[in-house]
Design a protein around this motif. Structure first.
Motif, PDB file in Angstrom:
ATOM      1  N   THR A 155       2.313  -7.120   7.588  1.00 12.88           N
ATOM      2  CA  THR A 155       3.145  -6.179   8.409  1.00 12.88           C
ATOM      3  C   THR A 155       2.346  -5.470   9.702  1.00 12.88           C
ATOM      4  N   THR A 156       0.899  -5.993   9.832  1.00 10.10           N
ATOM      5  CA  THR A 156       0.340  -5.586  10.825  1.00 10.10           C
ATOM      6  C   THR A 156       0.210  -6.843  11.883  1.00 10.10           C
TER       7      THR A 156
ATOM      8  N   GLU B 270      -9.002   0.126   3.698  1.00 10.98           N
ATOM      9  CA  GLU B 270     -10.017  -0.842   3.288  1.00 10.98           C
ATOM     10  C   GLU B 270     -10.561  -0.431   1.730  1.00 10.98           C
TER      11      GLU B 270
ATOM     12  N   ASP C 242       0.745  -1.139  -0.063  1.00 17.26           N
ATOM     13  CA  ASP C 242      -0.030   0.040  -0.043  1.00 17.26           C
ATOM     14  C   ASP C 242       0.897   1.293  -0.238  1.00 17.26           C
TER      15      ASP C 242
ATOM     16  N   GLY D   1      -4.073  -6.654   6.611  1.00 18.71           N
ATOM     17  CA  GLY D   1      -5.188  -7.540   6.105  1.00 18.71           C
ATOM     18  C   GLY D   1      -5.612  -6.982   4.728  1.00 18.71           C
ATOM     19  N   THR D   2      -5.671  -5.864   4.529  1.00 15.80           N
ATOM     20  CA  THR D   2      -6.382  -5.291   3.480  1.00 15.80           C
ATOM     21  C   THR D   2      -5.574  -5.670   2.161  1.00 15.80           C
TER      22      THR D   2
ATOM     23  N   ARG E 223      -4.220   3.115   0.699  1.00 15.59           N
ATOM     24  CA  ARG E 223      -4.212   2.312   2.019  1.00 15.59           C
ATOM     25  C   ARG E 223      -5.439   2.220   2.614  1.00 15.59           C
TER      26      ARG E 223
ATOM     27  N   LYS F  14      -9.500  -2.971  -0.988  1.00 22.45           N
ATOM     28  CA  LYS F  14     -10.473  -3.870  -1.441  1.00 22.45           C
ATOM     29  C   LYS F  14     -11.716  -3.643  -2.359  1.00 22.45           C
TER      30      LYS F  14
ATOM     31  N   SER G  98       6.546  -0.022  14.160  1.00 23.63           N
ATOM     32  CA  SER G  98       6.059   1.332  13.643  1.00 23.63           C
ATOM     33  C   SER G  98       4.625   1.275  13.719  1.00 23.63           C
TER      34      SER G  98
HETATM   35  N1  LIG Z   1      -8.400 -13.090   5.172  1.00 23.55           N
HETATM   36  C1  LIG Z   1      -8.681 -13.286   6.435  1.00 23.55           C
HETATM   37  O1  LIG Z   1      -8.636 -14.377   6.961  1.00 23.55           O
HETATM   38  C2  LIG Z   1      -8.989 -12.003   7.404  1.00 23.55           C
HETATM   39  C3  LIG Z   1      -8.919 -12.133   8.840  1.00 23.55           C
HETATM   40  C4  LIG Z   1      -9.304 -10.812   9.570  1.00 23.55           C
HETATM   41  C5  LIG Z   1      -9.224  -9.634   9.060  1.00 23.55           C
HETATM   42  N2  LIG Z   1      -9.314  -9.607   7.509  1.00 23.55           N
HETATM   43  C6  LIG Z   1      -9.226  -8.352   6.748  1.00 23.55           C
HETATM   44  O2  LIG Z   1      -8.037  -7.529   7.160  1.00 23.55           O
HETATM   45  C7  LIG Z   1      -8.487  -6.121   6.852  1.00 23.55           C
HETATM   46  C8  LIG Z   1      -7.867  -5.349   8.226  1.00 23.55           C
HETATM   47  O3  LIG Z   1      -6.519  -5.404   8.326  1.00 23.55           O
HETATM   48  P1  LIG Z   1      -5.618  -4.793   8.845  1.00 23.55           P
HETATM   49  O4  LIG Z   1      -6.135  -4.451  10.268  1.00 23.55           O
HETATM   50  O5  LIG Z   1      -4.023  -5.266   8.927  1.00 23.55           O
HETATM   51  O6  LIG Z   1      -5.454  -3.416   8.102  1.00 23.55           O
HETATM   52  P2  LIG Z   1      -4.786  -2.619   7.099  1.00 23.55           P
HETATM   53  O7  LIG Z   1      -4.214  -3.331   6.115  1.00 23.55           O
HETATM   54  O8  LIG Z   1      -5.684  -1.501   6.497  1.00 23.55           O
HETATM   55  O9  LIG Z   1      -3.707  -1.836   7.887  1.00 23.55           O
HETATM   56  C9  LIG Z   1      -4.075  -0.924   8.862  1.00 23.55           C
HETATM   57  C10 LIG Z   1      -3.267   0.266   8.647  1.00 23.55           C
HETATM   58  O10 LIG Z   1      -1.686  -0.061   9.057  1.00 23.55           O
HETATM   59  C11 LIG Z   1      -0.861   0.514   8.022  1.00 23.55           C
HETATM   60  N3  LIG Z   1       0.376  -0.418   8.286  1.00 23.55           N
HETATM   61  C12 LIG Z   1       0.512  -1.477   7.965  1.00 23.55           C
HETATM   62  N4  LIG Z   1       1.842  -2.068   8.255  1.00 23.55           N
HETATM   63  C13 LIG Z   1       2.003  -1.054   8.973  1.00 23.55           C
HETATM   64  C14 LIG Z   1       3.568  -1.047   9.792  1.00 23.55           C
HETATM   65  N5  LIG Z   1       4.356  -1.870   9.743  1.00 23.55           N
HETATM   66  N6  LIG Z   1       3.579   0.017  10.511  1.00 23.55           N
HETATM   67  C15 LIG Z   1       2.883   1.131  10.484  1.00 23.55           C
HETATM   68  N7  LIG Z   1       1.790   1.162   9.853  1.00 23.55           N
HETATM   69  C16 LIG Z   1       1.396   0.013   8.925  1.00 23.55           C
HETATM   70  C17 LIG Z   1      -1.498   0.445   6.896  1.00 23.55           C
HETATM   71  O11 LIG Z   1      -0.967   1.238   5.811  1.00 23.55           O
HETATM   72  C18 LIG Z   1      -3.029   0.623   7.095  1.00 23.55           C
HETATM   73  O12 LIG Z   1      -3.102   2.364   7.213  1.00 23.55           O
HETATM   74  C19 LIG Z   1      -9.884  -6.022   6.905  1.00 23.55           C
HETATM   75  O13 LIG Z   1     -10.252  -5.795   5.613  1.00 23.55           O
HETATM   76  C20 LIG Z   1     -10.495  -7.301   7.114  1.00 23.55           C
HETATM   77  O14 LIG Z   1     -11.723  -7.882   6.572  1.00 23.55           O
HETATM   78  C21 LIG Z   1      -8.988 -10.672   6.870  1.00 23.55           C
END
Ligand SMILES: NC(=O)c1ccc[n+]([C@@H]2O[C@H](COP(=O)([O-])OP(=O)(O)OC[C@H]3O[C@@H](n4cnc5c(N)ncnc54)[C@H](O)[C@@H]3O)[C@@H](O)[C@H]2O)c1
Ligand SMILES: [Zn+2]
Length: 364
Positions: free
Chosen positions: A125-126, A69, A38, A101-102, A67, A72, A168
């Motif tokens: 990375t999250t 949701e 992203d 996850g996005t 960045r 998706k 981070s």
């Molecule tokens: N496939 C599955 O089994 C499953 C399970 C749970 C959730 N999900 C999906 O996951 C999504 C949520 O994922 P998320 O919570 O990771 O959100 P995300 O991917 O939107 O990340 C959250 C924020 O953190 C930032 N970020 C990412 N890595 C970072 C880092 N190392 N340091 C600083 N910032 C960072 C991103 O740029 C973003 O702004 C939802 O769409 C949900 O539906 C899927």
């Protein structure tokens, strides 16, 4: 994750990112990769991955999604296919999803469908992606009418979790991932619940050793459950939905803008605990441990004006509903999850109220 010919390793450890070329070679991949990330991570984790690959003699192209949701959406997915075609990505070129996850869900769905499937590697990375979304093969994009409505089960060939990447993360994202860890602890592993409570401060301080332990425990549980019930057909995998029935309904009633996924799940777990307690399923000791752990998560108040009725209608649209009756995962004791579909609206309203969820219409 043991799934016969679709089995794959999850490599967890500080510094594991640096071993990516060797790990890929171990899966029979080499030469060329496409990295999907992203806009925030392009100059950070994705750049690091790209440098590591290039130093090992790979060529890597980079595709950047918006960045959050927004990644998706159909529009972004269509552009992603276009970028894959322009970059001349072939059937055997691995797609590395570097992000939360996005990114994982959208890039995963693209990998599942582009040329009917190219090798997918998750570099989450999250914390949420490391403990949960990168494992198990669920990929999806959102339809304007419903979240995750269009997707596929598509297992990656490799998952690489480096807890150092997490340093981070903003506190709110860290807590969102910790909510999934609390879910695993309460639904599967009471000893882990006690461990989480003892080490909470270290986790909030992003101490890498503590985070690594969380990722290891959660990934092991998820791998085990997915191996038993890959396609979520009412077996073990549904217990991973502890706290998610009401959580998803709250997220959807607020258009995914008010709560993080973890915050929705934290409310859902609080209500599920109250439901379990109401049925006399928890001992006093179990309840106080669970309440203490949940108290460490943050549960922001819902937006003013949100109506209980709106949340209830979200519940009926849940993918997991049976004959329009919502399925809840309750606890018959800590670590003993059970699915029920006989929760009445009155019982649920009472549980929501007891858990502190104040919405218009919960007080009747
Ligand atoms: N496939 C599955 O089994 C499953 C399970 C749970 C959730 N999900 C999906 O996951 C999504 C949520 O994922 P998320 O919570 O990771 O959100 P995300 O991917 O939107 O990340 C959250 C924020 O953190 C930032 N970020 C990412 N890595 C970072 C880092 N190392 N340091 C600083 N910032 C960072 C991103 O740029 C973003 O702004 C939802 O769409 C949900 O539906 C899927
Ligand atoms: Zn979740």
């Amino acid at each position: 994750v043991r799934l016969k010919e679709r089995s794959y390793p999850i490599r967890i450890g500080r510094g594991s990112l640096a071993t990516l070329p060797a790990l890929l070679a171990g899966r029979g991949l080499g030469g060329r990769a496409v990295i999907v990330t992203d806009s925030y991570l392009r100059g950070r984790a994705a750049r690091e991955v790209s440098l590591i690959l290039c130093e090992a003699g790979w060529s890597a192209s980079l595709i950047v999604l918006p960045r959050g949701e927004l990644a998706k959406s159909f529009a972004v997915l269509e552009r992603l296919y276009g970028s894959l075609i322009s970059a001349r990505v072939e059937r055997g070129t691995p797609l590395l999803a570097v992000g939360g996850g996005t990114v994982g869900d959208c890039a995963g769905f693209a990998a599942a469908t582009y040329f009917r499937g190219i090798p997918l590697v998750h570099v989450p990375t999250t914390l949420l992606a490391q403990v949960d979304s990168s494992i198990g093969g669920k990929t999806a994009v959102n339809h304007p009418l419903a979240k995750n409505a269009v997707g596929a089960f598509y297992q990656p060939v490799l998952v690489v979790c480096d807890p150092q990447i997490l340093s981070s993360l903003p506190r709110r994202e860290l807590l969102s991932g910790l909510a999934e860890a609390v879910k695993v602890a309460l639904a599967f592993d009471p000893a882990f619940a006690r461990w989480l409570l003892r080490h909470w401060d270290k986790l909030l301080a992003c101490e890498p050793a503590a985070l690594e332990r969380v990722v290891r425990v959660c990934a092991a549980w998820k791998a085990k459950v997915v191996a038993q019930d890959e396609r979520d057909l009412c077996g073990a995998r549904q217990f991973l939905n502890f706290g998610h029935t009401l959580g998803h309904a709250l997220e959807s009633a607020t258009f995914y803008r008010h709560f993080t996924h973890g915050e929705g799940v934290a409310w859902g777990m609080a209500a599920a605990l109250a439901l379990s307690q109401g049925r006399g399923w928890l001992t006093g000791g179990e309840l106080s441990l669970a309440v203490a752990l949940l108290g460490r998560l943050e549960r922001p108040a819902p937006p003013k004006g949100l109506r209980w009725r709106a949340v209830l209608s979200g519940l009926r649209r849940d993918k997991k509903a049976r004959d329009l009756r919502a399925v809840f995962i309750l606890l018959r004791g800590l670590g003993r999850a059970e699915a029920v579909d006989d929760v009445t609206p009155a019982e649920l309203r009472r549980a929501a109220r007891l858990s502190g969820l104040a919405l218009l219409g919960t007080n009747r």
